[in-house]
Design a protein around this motif. Structure first.
Motif, PDB file in Angstrom:
ATOM      1  N   ARG A  32       0.067   1.398  -3.708  1.00 56.19           N
ATOM      2  CA  ARG A  32       0.762   2.409  -4.496  1.00 56.19           C
ATOM      3  C   ARG A  32       2.003   1.838  -5.156  1.00 56.19           C
ATOM      4  N   VAL A 100      -2.643   2.350   0.638  1.00 58.86           N
ATOM      5  CA  VAL A 100      -3.629   3.223   1.275  1.00 58.86           C
ATOM      6  C   VAL A 100      -4.522   2.303   2.100  1.00 58.86           C
ATOM      7  N   HIS A 105      -7.702   7.648   4.314  1.00 60.65           N
ATOM      8  CA  HIS A 105      -6.857   8.178   3.241  1.00 60.65           C
ATOM      9  C   HIS A 105      -5.390   8.078   3.642  1.00 60.65           C
ATOM     10  N   ALA A 107      -1.675   6.571   4.197  1.00 61.05           N
ATOM     11  CA  ALA A 107      -0.698   5.701   3.562  1.00 61.05           C
ATOM     12  C   ALA A 107       0.076   4.943   4.636  1.00 61.05           C
TER      13      ALA A 107
END
Length: 121
Positions: A32, A100, A105, A107
């Protein structure tokens, strides 16, 4: 689950340049953000710069116009090109990522071990 390896620190004279590198590996589905923080002796860790998915960049006011953050071709590494270095840039620089985790799913944030940058004549 995520490992970061930094390199590129060292001693440089005022006005000089250095490039820091950080490579991420491990159970990564996607990244991310990748960024850099620094911590000077006796001070709190502070934000320096970040590059966000989509290649959007952001900088602390203290380094704007002098530092450039970029990602490598694999997108799993990040560079910090530091120009016009000043004595006040002296600090341990830490790589930071938000990923991720592969197969989930979830983080996860991770820090590198830090690399020392010393700006002195």
């Amino acid at each position: 689950q995520v490992q970061l390896v930094e390199s590129g620190g060292g001693l440089v004279q005022p006005g000089g340049s250095l490039r820091l590198s950080c490579a991420a590996s491990g159970s990564i589905f996607s990244i991310r953000t990748m960024g850099w923080y620094r911590q000077a002796p006796g001070k709190q860790r502070e934000y320096v710069a970040a590059i966000i998915s989509g290649d959007s960049t952001n900088y602390a006011d203290s380094v704007k116009g002098r530092f450039t953050i970029s990602r490598d071709n694999t997108k799993s590494g990040v560079y910090l090109q530091m120009n016009s270095l000043r004595p006040e840039d002296t600090a341990v620089y830490y790589c930071h990522v938000e990923v991720v985790v592969a197969g989930t799913h979830n983080a996860l944030a991770a820090w590198g071990q830090g690399t020392l940058v010393t700006v002195s004549s």
